[in-house]
Design an enzyme around this catalytic site. Sequence first.
Site, PDB file in Angstrom:
ATOM      1  N   THR A  12       0.828  -1.215   0.000  1.00 11.52           N
ATOM      2  CA  THR A  12       0.000   0.000   0.000  1.00 11.52           C
ATOM      3  C   THR A  12       0.860   1.263   0.000  1.00 11.52           C
ATOM      4  O   THR A  12       0.722   2.138  -0.857  1.00 11.52           O
ATOM      5  CB  THR A  12      -0.923  -0.012   1.243  1.00 11.52           C
ATOM      6  OG1 THR A  12      -1.694  -1.213   1.222  1.00 11.52           O
ATOM      7  CG2 THR A  12      -1.848   1.179   1.264  1.00 11.52           C
ATOM      8  N   GLU A 126       8.211  10.159   9.714  1.00 12.91           N
ATOM      9  CA  GLU A 126       6.968  10.946   9.715  1.00 12.91           C
ATOM     10  C   GLU A 126       5.736  10.090   9.411  1.00 12.91           C
ATOM     11  O   GLU A 126       4.652  10.321   9.962  1.00 12.91           O
ATOM     12  CB  GLU A 126       7.087  12.105   8.715  1.00 12.91           C
ATOM     13  CG  GLU A 126       5.923  13.055   8.715  1.00 12.91           C
ATOM     14  CD  GLU A 126       5.646  13.669  10.080  1.00 12.91           C
ATOM     15  OE1 GLU A 126       4.705  13.195  10.743  1.00 12.91           O
ATOM     16  OE2 GLU A 126       6.360  14.592  10.505  1.00 12.91           O
ATOM     17  N   VAL A 129       3.437   7.857  12.346  1.00 12.18           N
ATOM     18  CA  VAL A 129       2.336   8.321  13.202  1.00 12.18           C
ATOM     19  C   VAL A 129       1.473   9.314  12.425  1.00 12.18           C
ATOM     20  O   VAL A 129       1.968  10.280  11.846  1.00 12.18           O
ATOM     21  CB  VAL A 129       2.853   9.005  14.493  1.00 12.18           C
ATOM     22  CG1 VAL A 129       1.681   9.374  15.401  1.00 12.18           C
ATOM     23  CG2 VAL A 129       3.845   8.122  15.223  1.00 12.18           C
ATOM     24  N   GLY A 131      -0.081   8.878   9.661  1.00 14.22           N
ATOM     25  CA  GLY A 131       0.018   8.768   8.203  1.00 14.22           C
ATOM     26  C   GLY A 131       0.536  10.054   7.586  1.00 14.22           C
ATOM     27  O   GLY A 131       1.639  10.510   7.910  1.00 14.22           O
ATOM     28  N   ILE A 133      -0.273  13.111   8.087  1.00 16.78           N
ATOM     29  CA  ILE A 133      -0.284  14.339   8.903  1.00 16.78           C
ATOM     30  C   ILE A 133       1.130  14.651   9.382  1.00 16.78           C
ATOM     31  O   ILE A 133       1.767  13.796  10.002  1.00 16.78           O
ATOM     32  CB  ILE A 133      -1.169  14.180  10.164  1.00 16.78           C
ATOM     33  CG1 ILE A 133      -2.553  13.705   9.789  1.00 16.78           C
ATOM     34  CG2 ILE A 133      -1.207  15.453  10.979  1.00 16.78           C
ATOM     35  CD1 ILE A 133      -3.394  13.317  11.010  1.00 16.78           C
ATOM     36  N   ASP A 198      -1.516  -0.757  17.846  1.00 16.20           N
ATOM     37  CA  ASP A 198      -0.949   0.159  16.850  1.00 16.20           C
ATOM     38  C   ASP A 198      -0.954   1.586  17.417  1.00 16.20           C
ATOM     39  O   ASP A 198       0.054   2.300  17.333  1.00 16.20           O
ATOM     40  CB  ASP A 198      -1.770   0.074  15.554  1.00 16.20           C
ATOM     41  CG  ASP A 198      -1.323   1.083  14.516  1.00 16.20           C
ATOM     42  OD1 ASP A 198      -0.293   0.839  13.864  1.00 16.20           O
ATOM     43  OD2 ASP A 198      -1.995   2.116  14.365  1.00 16.20           O
ATOM     44  N   LYS A 202       2.200   4.132  18.463  1.00 18.33           N
ATOM     45  CA  LYS A 202       2.285   5.519  17.986  1.00 18.33           C
ATOM     46  C   LYS A 202       2.354   6.525  19.141  1.00 18.33           C
ATOM     47  O   LYS A 202       3.112   7.494  19.069  1.00 18.33           O
ATOM     48  CB  LYS A 202       1.081   5.823  17.094  1.00 18.33           C
ATOM     49  CG  LYS A 202       1.128   5.070  15.760  1.00 18.33           C
ATOM     50  CD  LYS A 202      -0.217   5.151  15.063  1.00 18.33           C
ATOM     51  CE  LYS A 202      -0.197   4.532  13.681  1.00 18.33           C
ATOM     52  NZ  LYS A 202      -1.557   4.395  13.110  1.00 18.33           N
ATOM     53  N   GLY A 305      -3.651   4.943   4.539  1.00 13.39           N
ATOM     54  CA  GLY A 305      -3.946   4.897   3.107  1.00 13.39           C
ATOM     55  C   GLY A 305      -2.692   5.184   2.295  1.00 13.39           C
ATOM     56  O   GLY A 305      -1.745   5.791   2.796  1.00 13.39           O
TER      57      GLY A 305
HETATM   58  N1  NDP Z   1      -1.250   1.102   5.112  1.00 14.30           N
HETATM   59  C1  NDP Z   1      -1.276   2.261   5.744  1.00 14.30           C
HETATM   60  O1  NDP Z   1      -2.214   3.039   5.618  1.00 14.30           O
HETATM   61  C2  NDP Z   1      -0.132   2.643   6.620  1.00 14.30           C
HETATM   62  C3  NDP Z   1       0.924   1.790   6.836  1.00 14.30           C
HETATM   63  N2  NDP Z   1       1.966   2.184   7.637  1.00 14.30           N
HETATM   64  C4  NDP Z   1       3.106   1.302   7.813  1.00 14.30           C
HETATM   65  O2  NDP Z   1       3.774   1.177   6.566  1.00 14.30           O
HETATM   66  C5  NDP Z   1       4.392  -0.087   6.484  1.00 14.30           C
HETATM   67  C6  NDP Z   1       3.931  -0.793   5.207  1.00 14.30           C
HETATM   68  O3  NDP Z   1       2.536  -0.980   5.295  1.00 14.30           O
HETATM   69  P1  NDP Z   1       1.672  -1.405   4.007  1.00 14.30           P
HETATM   70  O4  NDP Z   1       2.204  -0.753   2.799  1.00 14.30           O
HETATM   71  O5  NDP Z   1       0.258  -1.183   4.395  1.00 14.30           O
HETATM   72  O6  NDP Z   1       1.975  -2.975   3.956  1.00 14.30           O
HETATM   73  P2  NDP Z   1       1.617  -4.003   2.805  1.00 14.30           P
HETATM   74  O7  NDP Z   1       1.371  -5.301   3.480  1.00 14.30           O
HETATM   75  O8  NDP Z   1       0.604  -3.447   1.889  1.00 14.30           O
HETATM   76  O9  NDP Z   1       2.990  -4.106   1.970  1.00 14.30           O
HETATM   77  C7  NDP Z   1       4.142  -4.735   2.455  1.00 14.30           C
HETATM   78  C8  NDP Z   1       5.157  -4.841   1.337  1.00 14.30           C
HETATM   79  O10 NDP Z   1       6.369  -5.368   1.850  1.00 14.30           O
HETATM   80  C9  NDP Z   1       6.738  -6.559   1.150  1.00 14.30           C
HETATM   81  N3  NDP Z   1       7.258  -7.471   2.158  1.00 14.30           N
HETATM   82  C10 NDP Z   1       6.726  -7.769   3.372  1.00 14.30           C
HETATM   83  N4  NDP Z   1       7.520  -8.631   4.036  1.00 14.30           N
HETATM   84  C11 NDP Z   1       8.562  -8.884   3.221  1.00 14.30           C
HETATM   85  C12 NDP Z   1       9.711  -9.711   3.327  1.00 14.30           C
HETATM   86  N5  NDP Z   1       9.940 -10.423   4.415  1.00 14.30           N
HETATM   87  N6  NDP Z   1      10.574  -9.730   2.291  1.00 14.30           N
HETATM   88  C13 NDP Z   1      10.332  -9.025   1.173  1.00 14.30           C
HETATM   89  N7  NDP Z   1       9.266  -8.201   1.021  1.00 14.30           N
HETATM   90  C14 NDP Z   1       8.400  -8.158   2.024  1.00 14.30           C
HETATM   91  C15 NDP Z   1       5.485  -7.071   0.490  1.00 14.30           C
HETATM   92  O11 NDP Z   1       5.871  -7.756  -0.700  1.00 14.30           O
HETATM   93  P3  NDP Z   1       4.793  -8.339  -1.741  1.00 14.30           P
HETATM   94  O12 NDP Z   1       4.164  -7.144  -2.381  1.00 14.30           O
HETATM   95  O13 NDP Z   1       5.618  -9.123  -2.729  1.00 14.30           O
HETATM   96  O14 NDP Z   1       3.834  -9.162  -0.936  1.00 14.30           O
HETATM   97  C16 NDP Z   1       4.741  -5.765   0.194  1.00 14.30           C
HETATM   98  O15 NDP Z   1       5.188  -5.213  -1.032  1.00 14.30           O
HETATM   99  C17 NDP Z   1       4.021  -0.826   7.784  1.00 14.30           C
HETATM  100  O16 NDP Z   1       5.056  -0.639   8.712  1.00 14.30           O
HETATM  101  C18 NDP Z   1       2.762  -0.102   8.232  1.00 14.30           C
HETATM  102  O17 NDP Z   1       2.578  -0.181   9.631  1.00 14.30           O
HETATM  103  C19 NDP Z   1       1.999   3.421   8.235  1.00 14.30           C
HETATM  104  C20 NDP Z   1       0.993   4.296   8.053  1.00 14.30           C
HETATM  105  C21 NDP Z   1      -0.178   3.975   7.260  1.00 14.30           C
HETATM  106  N1  LIG Z   2      -3.266   0.507  10.487  1.00 17.55           N
HETATM  107  C1  LIG Z   2      -2.928   1.873  10.700  1.00 17.55           C
HETATM  108  C2  LIG Z   2      -2.259   2.395   9.469  1.00 17.55           C
HETATM  109  C3  LIG Z   2      -1.532   3.631   9.726  1.00 17.55           C
HETATM  110  O1  LIG Z   2      -0.687   3.743  10.582  1.00 17.55           O
HETATM  111  C4  LIG Z   2      -4.199   2.682  10.980  1.00 17.55           C
HETATM  112  O2  LIG Z   2      -5.280   2.157  10.763  1.00 17.55           O
HETATM  113  O3  LIG Z   2      -4.070   3.811  11.442  1.00 17.55           O
HETATM  114 NA    NA Z   3       2.750  11.661  10.062  1.00 16.93          NA
END
Ligand code: NDP
Ligand SMILES: N[C@@H](CC=O)C(=O)O
Ligand code: NA
Length: 438
Positions: A12, A126, A129, A131, A133, A198, A202, A305
């Site tokens: 994401t 940034e 916490v 997202g 903001i 979570d 944060k 998001g």
């Molecule tokens: N989603 C959100 O709104 C928010 C997320 N975050 C943080 O951002 C980070 C990412 O979240 P998000 O993007 O939602 O996560 P996703 O699960 O959507 O994406 C994770 C990505 O990392 C890859 N991945 C995971 N584990 C491994 C591994 N062991 N080796 C290689 N690749 C790996 C996956 O590969 P593949 O695509 O091949 O499966 C995927 O591309 C997290 O720390 C989350 O807490 C923070 C704020 C908001």
């Molecule tokens: N899972 C978290 C993603 C952002 O940090 C949330 O819902 O706030």
């Molecule tokens: Na932020």
Amino acid sequence: MVFKIGLLGLGTVGTGTVEILLNPEGRHPLLSELSLHRVGVRSLSKPRSVNIPEYLLTTDLEEIVIDPAVDIVVELIGGLEPARSLILQAIENGKHVVTANKAVISRYGSEIFDAANEKGVYVLLEAAVGGGIPVIQPLKQSLGANRIHKVTGIINGTTNYILTRMKNEGADFADVLADAQRLGYAEADPTADIDGLDAGDKIAILASLAFAGRIKLEQVYCEGIRKVTATDITYAEKLGFVIKLLAIAARDPHATPEQDLLSVRVHPTLVPKVHPLASINDVYNAILVEGEPIGQVMFFGRGAGSGPTASAVVSDILNIVAVLQMQEAEIVSPVVTHELMSCTHQHYCKIAPMEDLITRFYVRFLTKDSPGVIGNIGTCFGKHNVSLESIVQTGFQENLAEIVVVTHDVLEGNFHQALNEIKSLDSIDSIPSILRVL
Ligand SMILES: NC(=O)C1=CN([C@@H]2O[C@H](COP(=O)(O)OP(=O)(O)OC[C@H]3O[C@@H](n4cnc5c(N)ncnc54)[C@H](OP(=O)(O)O)[C@@H]3O)[C@@H](O)[C@H]2O)C=CC1
Ligand SMILES: N[C@@H](CC=O)C(=O)O
Ligand code: NA
């Protein structure tokens, strides 16, 4: 000079980040100084919604963090391992790091920031916490002149989205959670969202910045939204409140200066409808910071998001690139880090036990419909110094009377003692809900 990004994760947030990096027009000119060098993923065959050359993708993430060509490692894989080890390895190899990983930072921040300081590199977070903001950087920099008293936030988008839809549509918890997952708000394991963990990660990070000390995560009290029912949402509404999952970090006003205790906690809370946090709905987050001399300042925006979170990731990258450019031009030293961009505190904050918290409570009792029940409940509370704002019989559930109590500010320890005594009264059937009130 072009600076090379090694991206770990194309989910994401990773996808949102690449979308910005590949479309720099109309954004900050420094974006044109960046090039996406490698992208680490788990599966090479997974369809991707961004158009990047296949040769950039690899499943060997270690190769990225040790690659001499990479200047900045952007960790967006989430989870504890291998994220922690990859971040440490990147630092060891002299890379700057940008991460959205609050789980790793809240648990291993000490180890990571000590390593970064030793190596003279930055670890910026940034996106971790709130997202999109901006809140980490303001706490580190723009609010640096203040003595912060309290940080109160809605900092989990998933639970705020669920609570909002439960309130507005009477929607079912499980259906709304599935929507939050589909929209990319929830963590890979949504338990962390639902159980307040979570938000706990944060608020530990925010407290550490606001109160300039490290926080032991196990001392952060976390209670999630599993027990919040449609009945309580309705009663809260009638009483003039909305239920929100709040994360609060506050200096204990009753502690002596020598004690300097903090209260750091996450729990569902009845928030008065007139409070600025009461109107923060859906995936939106808000963080209210109170300090001297600023007074109140509130940060508001999308807390989760793809695009919003990527906005924060890329702004961190830009901050590092600006420093790298000055290092290139030999304007600043490559080994001494900028104090307002790095972690400068080493001591741990002292955390007050929850029994010492002073707060209001909302309690819902199911009781036998016999005379004197309300009087008995009131007497027990009174015996333990718990003074009541209101006590009303609100109706019936089958043959049981439903009684709702709202207390004044009371000592949490006293409240629980009173409740234990009330539980043993013959007329009490059960206590389905106990919630704190702001
Ligand atoms: N989603 C959100 O709104 C928010 C997320 N975050 C943080 O951002 C980070 C990412 O979240 P998000 O993007 O939602 O996560 P996703 O699960 O959507 O994406 C994770 C990505 O990392 C890859 N991945 C995971 N584990 C491994 C591994 N062991 N080796 C290689 N690749 C790996 C996956 O590969 P593949 O695509 O091949 O499966 C995927 O591309 C997290 O720390 C989350 O807490 C923070 C704020 C908001
Ligand atoms: N899972 C978290 C993603 C952002 O940090 C949330 O819902 O706030
Ligand atoms: Na932020």
